[in-house]
Design a protein around this motif. Structure first.
Motif, PDB file in Angstrom:
ATOM      1  N   HIS A  53     -10.512  -9.484  -0.744  1.00  0.00           N
ATOM      2  CA  HIS A  53     -10.840  -8.210  -1.373  1.00  0.00           C
ATOM      3  C   HIS A  53     -12.087  -8.356  -2.237  1.00  0.00           C
ATOM      4  O   HIS A  53     -12.064  -8.970  -3.303  1.00  0.00           O
ATOM      5  CB  HIS A  53      -9.698  -7.622  -2.204  1.00  0.00           C
ATOM      6  CG  HIS A  53      -9.805  -6.123  -2.336  1.00  0.00           C
ATOM      7  ND1 HIS A  53      -9.158  -5.252  -1.478  1.00  0.00           N
ATOM      8  CD2 HIS A  53     -10.514  -5.345  -3.175  1.00  0.00           C
ATOM      9  CE1 HIS A  53      -9.437  -4.009  -1.805  1.00  0.00           C
ATOM     10  NE2 HIS A  53     -10.267  -4.044  -2.828  1.00  0.00           N
ATOM     11  N   ASP A  54     -13.177  -7.783  -1.746  1.00  0.00           N
ATOM     12  CA  ASP A  54     -14.480  -7.752  -2.427  1.00  0.00           C
ATOM     13  C   ASP A  54     -15.159  -9.107  -2.515  1.00  0.00           C
ATOM     14  O   ASP A  54     -16.138  -9.263  -3.248  1.00  0.00           O
ATOM     15  CB  ASP A  54     -14.368  -7.128  -3.820  1.00  0.00           C
ATOM     16  CG  ASP A  54     -14.142  -5.628  -3.769  1.00  0.00           C
ATOM     17  OD1 ASP A  54     -14.287  -5.048  -2.676  1.00  0.00           O
ATOM     18  OD2 ASP A  54     -13.807  -5.034  -4.811  1.00  0.00           O
ATOM     19  N   THR A  79      -7.858   2.080  -0.325  1.00  0.00           N
ATOM     20  CA  THR A  79      -7.875   0.676   0.066  1.00  0.00           C
ATOM     21  C   THR A  79      -6.849  -0.058  -0.797  1.00  0.00           C
ATOM     22  O   THR A  79      -6.374   0.495  -1.792  1.00  0.00           O
ATOM     23  CB  THR A  79      -9.278   0.062  -0.106  1.00  0.00           C
ATOM     24  OG1 THR A  79      -9.284  -1.274   0.423  1.00  0.00           O
ATOM     25  CG2 THR A  79      -9.699   0.044  -1.570  1.00  0.00           C
ATOM     26  N   SER A  80      -6.523  -1.273  -0.431  1.00  0.00           N
ATOM     27  CA  SER A  80      -5.514  -2.019  -1.183  1.00  0.00           C
ATOM     28  C   SER A  80      -5.952  -2.167  -2.635  1.00  0.00           C
ATOM     29  O   SER A  80      -7.077  -2.578  -2.912  1.00  0.00           O
ATOM     30  CB  SER A  80      -5.318  -3.404  -0.561  1.00  0.00           C
ATOM     31  OG  SER A  80      -5.003  -3.285   0.803  1.00  0.00           O
ATOM     32  N   ASN A  81      -5.066  -1.841  -3.561  1.00  0.00           N
ATOM     33  CA  ASN A  81      -5.461  -1.846  -4.980  1.00  0.00           C
ATOM     34  C   ASN A  81      -4.448  -2.506  -5.900  1.00  0.00           C
ATOM     35  O   ASN A  81      -4.531  -2.378  -7.113  1.00  0.00           O
ATOM     36  CB  ASN A  81      -5.735  -0.410  -5.454  1.00  0.00           C
ATOM     37  CG  ASN A  81      -4.526   0.498  -5.299  1.00  0.00           C
ATOM     38  OD1 ASN A  81      -3.438   0.048  -4.956  1.00  0.00           O
ATOM     39  ND2 ASN A  81      -4.720   1.785  -5.546  1.00  0.00           N
ATOM     40  N   TYR A 136      -5.426 -11.492  -4.584  1.00  0.00           N
ATOM     41  CA  TYR A 136      -6.171 -10.229  -4.627  1.00  0.00           C
ATOM     42  C   TYR A 136      -7.359 -10.424  -5.569  1.00  0.00           C
ATOM     43  O   TYR A 136      -7.201 -10.548  -6.775  1.00  0.00           O
ATOM     44  CB  TYR A 136      -5.230  -9.131  -5.109  1.00  0.00           C
ATOM     45  CG  TYR A 136      -5.841  -7.795  -5.424  1.00  0.00           C
ATOM     46  CD1 TYR A 136      -6.893  -7.282  -4.688  1.00  0.00           C
ATOM     47  CD2 TYR A 136      -5.325  -7.014  -6.466  1.00  0.00           C
ATOM     48  CE1 TYR A 136      -7.433  -6.037  -4.983  1.00  0.00           C
ATOM     49  CE2 TYR A 136      -5.841  -5.771  -6.764  1.00  0.00           C
ATOM     50  CZ  TYR A 136      -6.906  -5.295  -6.014  1.00  0.00           C
ATOM     51  OH  TYR A 136      -7.427  -4.063  -6.308  1.00  0.00           O
ATOM     52  N   ASP A 160       0.822  -1.216   0.000  1.00  0.00           N
ATOM     53  CA  ASP A 160       0.000   0.000   0.000  1.00  0.00           C
ATOM     54  C   ASP A 160       0.850   1.257   0.000  1.00  0.00           C
ATOM     55  O   ASP A 160       1.769   1.386   0.815  1.00  0.00           O
ATOM     56  CB  ASP A 160      -0.881   0.053   1.262  1.00  0.00           C
ATOM     57  CG  ASP A 160      -2.086  -0.849   1.161  1.00  0.00           C
ATOM     58  OD1 ASP A 160      -2.427  -1.250   0.038  1.00  0.00           O
ATOM     59  OD2 ASP A 160      -2.681  -1.145   2.205  1.00  0.00           O
ATOM     60  N   GLU A 163     -10.278  -8.644  -6.332  1.00  0.00           N
ATOM     61  CA  GLU A 163     -11.182  -7.592  -6.798  1.00  0.00           C
ATOM     62  C   GLU A 163     -11.654  -7.842  -8.233  1.00  0.00           C
ATOM     63  O   GLU A 163     -12.850  -7.693  -8.529  1.00  0.00           O
ATOM     64  CB  GLU A 163     -10.516  -6.219  -6.709  1.00  0.00           C
ATOM     65  CG  GLU A 163     -11.442  -5.085  -7.165  1.00  0.00           C
ATOM     66  CD  GLU A 163     -10.800  -3.716  -7.063  1.00  0.00           C
ATOM     67  OE1 GLU A 163     -11.526  -2.734  -7.241  1.00  0.00           O
ATOM     68  OE2 GLU A 163      -9.582  -3.640  -6.803  1.00  0.00           O
TER      69      GLU A 163
END
Length: 237
Positions: A190-191, A100-102, A153, A94, A155
């Motif tokens: 994440h999501d 938010t973490s992307n 991750y 990050d 997303e």
């Protein structure tokens, strides 16, 4: 069964919005464990906009399941984790200005740095995990750092699944298969939410743990946190 670690950052966000100690973060951690959650996750950031560094210490004696601390291993974070010695540390790249973490780690570009960080945590007896995307070369790079696990991750999967594109699971499955072959444990987050978690779990072999915060807390506004925790546990069986 895949373990459910509940990320309680959003509880801290709500508390901080009014000052004081309502809702009580420590009590929420106790409660979600009593409701059946297999772990507690926090992600302190340098500006302490949700989880404060003191929270990490306050939670240590009450987390009786697995304690997972996520974050970018800047010196302040590293010192915190080495002092607390949680069950697991998840390394997330990050920037200080991200909401938010992307993004996951580039385990090729940053391999030397990650090796040093991973070794420091593992020498302290802390299980280490790297937040990562599905590129197979990056999975191979992760294995070379000496890390115990990766956290996929998710997303992109979540966005595509919401559109009805179930083929979006393929790169995650391929990444998980390779990671397992390389001796890595597999986490994800994440999501992920109540709508997509069962499909994800059923299609990802050897999925050890999911870390869910924003969706779980948001769903709990309508359905109640005890009910939601058990709904996730049911889907993860």
């Amino acid at each position: 069964m895949t373990k459910l670690s509940v990320n309680i950052n959003k509880i801290a966000t709500l508390r901080n919005s009014r000052g004081g100690n309502v809702p009580n973060l420590v009590q929420v951690a106790k409660d979600v464990q009593d409701f059946g959650a297999n772990g507690i996750t926090i992600h302190p950031r340098p500006d302490e906009r949700h989880i404060r560094y003191q929270d990490a210490y306050d939670l240590k004696p009450v987390v009786t399941t697995e304690y997972n601390i996520e974050g970018n291993p800047i010196q302040k974070f590293t010192d915190l984790v080495l002092d607390i010695k949680p069950t697991q540390v998840t390394l997330v790249p990050d920037g200080e200005d991200v909401l938010t973490s992307n993004a996951g780690w580039d385990t090729i570009k940053h391999q030397s740095y990650l090796k040093e960080v991973v070794a420091e945590f593992k020498n302290a007896g802390i299980r280490t995990s790297i937040f990562i995307e599905t590129d197979l070369k990056l999975i191979e790079g992760a294995a070379k750092t000496g890390v115990d696990r990766i956290e996929l991750y998710t997303e992109d999967f979540a966005k595509e699944f919401e559109k009805g594109n179930k083929e979006a699971i393929k790169p995650y499955k391929e990444a998980a298969v390779l990671a397992h072959e390389l001796g890595l444990g597999i986490n994800a987050g994440h999501d992920l939410n109540l709508d997509n978690i069962e499909f994800f779990k059923n299609n990802i072999p050897n999925l050890a743990e999911v870390s869910i915060g924003h969706a779980l807390i948001s769903e709990s506004i309508y359905l109640g946190i005890e009910n939601v925790v058990n709904m996730y546990l049911h889907r993860l069986q």
